[in-house]
Design a protein around this motif. Structure first.
Motif, short mmCIF file in Angstrom:
data_model
loop_
_atom_site.label_atom_id
_atom_site.label_comp_id
_atom_site.label_asym_id
_atom_site.label_seq_id
_atom_site.Cartn_x
_atom_site.Cartn_y
_atom_site.Cartn_z
N TYR A 260 -15.30 1.97 -12.11
CA TYR A 260 -15.43 0.87 -11.15
C TYR A 260 -16.71 0.07 -11.39
O TYR A 260 -16.71 -1.16 -11.38
N ARG B 75 0.81 -1.21 0.00
CA ARG B 75 0.00 0.00 0.00
C ARG B 75 0.85 1.27 0.00
O ARG B 75 0.32 2.37 -0.18
N THR C 291 -2.42 -2.97 -7.76
CA THR C 291 -3.80 -3.01 -7.29
C THR C 291 -4.34 -4.43 -7.27
O THR C 291 -4.94 -4.88 -6.29
N ASP D 217 -16.99 7.19 -10.02
CA ASP D 217 -16.65 5.75 -10.03
C ASP D 217 -17.30 4.98 -11.16
O ASP D 217 -17.57 3.78 -11.05
N TRP E 10 -11.63 -3.15 -6.22
CA TRP E 10 -10.41 -2.35 -6.13
C TRP E 10 -9.68 -2.55 -4.80
O TRP E 10 -8.53 -2.16 -4.66
N PHE E 11 -10.37 -3.18 -3.83
CA PHE E 11 -9.77 -3.39 -2.51
C PHE E 11 -10.17 -4.78 -2.00
O PHE E 11 -11.17 -5.34 -2.45
N SER F 1 -13.61 -3.62 1.87
CA SER F 1 -13.96 -2.67 0.82
C SER F 1 -15.19 -1.84 1.18
O SER F 1 -15.90 -1.35 0.31
N GLY G 147 -7.71 3.32 1.96
CA GLY G 147 -8.48 3.59 0.77
C GLY G 147 -7.74 4.52 -0.17
O GLY G 147 -6.54 4.76 -0.01
N PRO G 148 -8.45 5.09 -1.13
CA PRO G 148 -7.81 5.93 -2.13
C PRO G 148 -7.57 7.35 -1.68
O PRO G 148 -6.92 8.12 -2.39
#
Length: 445
Positions: A329, A71, A99, A326, A336-337, A250, A154-155
């Motif tokens: 996504y 990360r 990722t 998103d 993504w997580f 997530s 997270g992002p």
């Protein structure tokens, strides 16, 4: 690259005898000191030596440390050393794409609750994550070791997604930025009706508001497509929530400013802090179209489109257009997580979840919309599920046929035979997110 090659070779040797190895014993005293300084300084030699030592011991207790290193920013050689070590320890293949590797190995760990890092781990991870956001250090250091391993960055940093608090409200006639088919989160409380456009909550994800005189918080996790409306009064104390920037399975984690307790967005339960174990009172929330909400609630107010010159600029390029947040996504089947593995189909199937009498049921929304009003059961009791025009549903306790419905409100269903069915809590979410909280959930159809 020599150290990385050694790791690969060791991994191939160890894979052959993995079936008889116990990978869940505490890491030896020789390995952990190699990881300790990596929270603050990561040279090529230090990372590759620690990764090689982890493989040499063949101990899964080290896996959380290696996942966390993915990360933070690593150059190609260090990242290869870490992912090769993870591949050797888990038996999974690394892709070389950060990722995807983080999701692959992180999800592997979430499926293995028996892997518990040592007591010193949360403080180590807190120092490491302080590079992503300084506030993360104290938050993570206060978690139990296993929960600290499950929580991921997270992002965005702490409070990096600015909440839209006490939003400006307008009459429907003034909401010219909305189209009839736009989605809204609708709520009615103590006589006051309000619409929160999904396109706004997809950007801000959280709103501390007052509805019908009651302090509420509306949360919307775009990663797991879960929205909820909760009272933000706990034991007579009004709380204000912010997005922590951290995730569990997530799913967003929230923090209240007053006590610093950490709350899971989907459940509204405090996981740690002074209010640990407390569950926020969930209020009824409906996802439907703007046209449908106006028709059924002509007295509604709606949240005004925020001024993009305000705090939303912290997000970078902001767009309140329908579906803008998103969209990439949602167009992909991939997460993504990390999240636990999901039984029974693709993880991003939209469901509405109901938990009742110790049982849980997930109802696929697309199938429900095609089917129409559904009478089924959960926890031994009949429920009636009525889809909205779009991506939502209302759920009532008891059995009703569509022909026998006289009137529907946000709190009950009145029937021609005189019965009134109370509405019960229901949670919209992606299937993977609901299943992570209710792994034994039933599913319809």
């Amino acid at each position: 690259m020599r150290a990385a090659a050694i790791i690969v070779t060791l991994g191939l040797i160890l894979a052959a005898c993995r079936a008889g190895a116990d990978s869940h014993l505490p890491a030896s005293p020789e390995v952990l000191p190699l990881f300790e300084p990596l929270a603050d300084r990561r040279t090529d030699d230090a990372v590759t030596a620690a990764a090689a030592a982890a493989v040499d011991q063949d101990n899964a207790t080290i896996v959380p440390y290696l996942i966390d290193l993915l990360r933070v920013e690593l150059d190609e050689e260090r990242r290869t050393a870490v992912t090769d070590a993870l591949a050797a320890l888990t038996g999974l293949a690394a892709t070389g794409r950060p990722t995807e590797d983080h999701v692959t190995f992180g999800s592997w760990l979430l499926d293995r609750p028996e892997i518990v890092p040592p007591p010193s781990y949360p403080a180590w991870k807190g120092r490491l994550y302080a590079e992503l956001s300084p506030e993360f250090e104290e938050i993570i250091a206060g978690l139990e070791p296993r929960l600290a391993a499950e929580v991921q960055g997270g992002p965005v940093p702490f409070d990096g997604i600015p909440a839209i608090n006490t939003p400006a409200l307008i009459n429907p006639a003034s909401a010219d930025y909305l189209s009839p088919e736009d989605l809204v989160f609708g709520a009615k409380l103590l006589g006051a009706a309000r619409a929160y456009p999904v396109r706004i909550l997809d950007v801000h994800e959280l709103s501390n508001d007052v509805l019908g005189g009651q302090p509420v918080v509306l949360t919307n996790c775009t990663l797991c497509r879960s929205a909820g409306l909760f009272s933000r009064v706990v034991d007579g104390r009004e709380l204000e929530f912010v997005m922590s920037g951290l995730l569990l399975n997530s799913n967003n984690l929230m923090i209240d400013r007053e006590t610093g307790s950490v709350w899971q967005q989907l459940t509204g339960i405090a996981l740690t802090g002074p209010l640990a174990g407390t569950e926020l009172d969930r209020l009824f929330l409906t996802t439907t179209t703007w046209q449908d909400w106006q028709t059924t609630h002509p007295d509604t107010l709606v949240v005004a489109k925020p001024d993009t010159q305000g705090p939303a600029l912290a997000l970078g390029d902001v767009s309140y257009e329908e579906g803008a947040a998103d969209s990439e996504y949602y167009a992909s089947p991939d997460l993504w997580f990390p999240a636990p593995s999901t039984p029974g189909g693709p993880p991003k199937v939209a469901v509405v979840g109901v938990a009742h009498n110790g049982r849980a049921l997930a109802i696929e929304l697309d199938a429900l919309i095609d089917h129409g009003t559904l009478v089924t059961s959960v926890g031994g009791d009949a429920i009636t599920v009525i889809p909205t025009e779009a991506a939502g549903a209302r759920v009532f306790l008891g059995s009703a046929t569509e022909a026998g419905i006289q009137a529907m409100t946000e709190s009950s269903l009145r029937l021609d035979d005189g019965r009134e069915l109370p509405r019960v809590e229901a949670v919209p979410a992606f299937w993977f997110s609901w299943a992570s909280v209710y792994p034994d959930s039933d599913r319809w159809p």
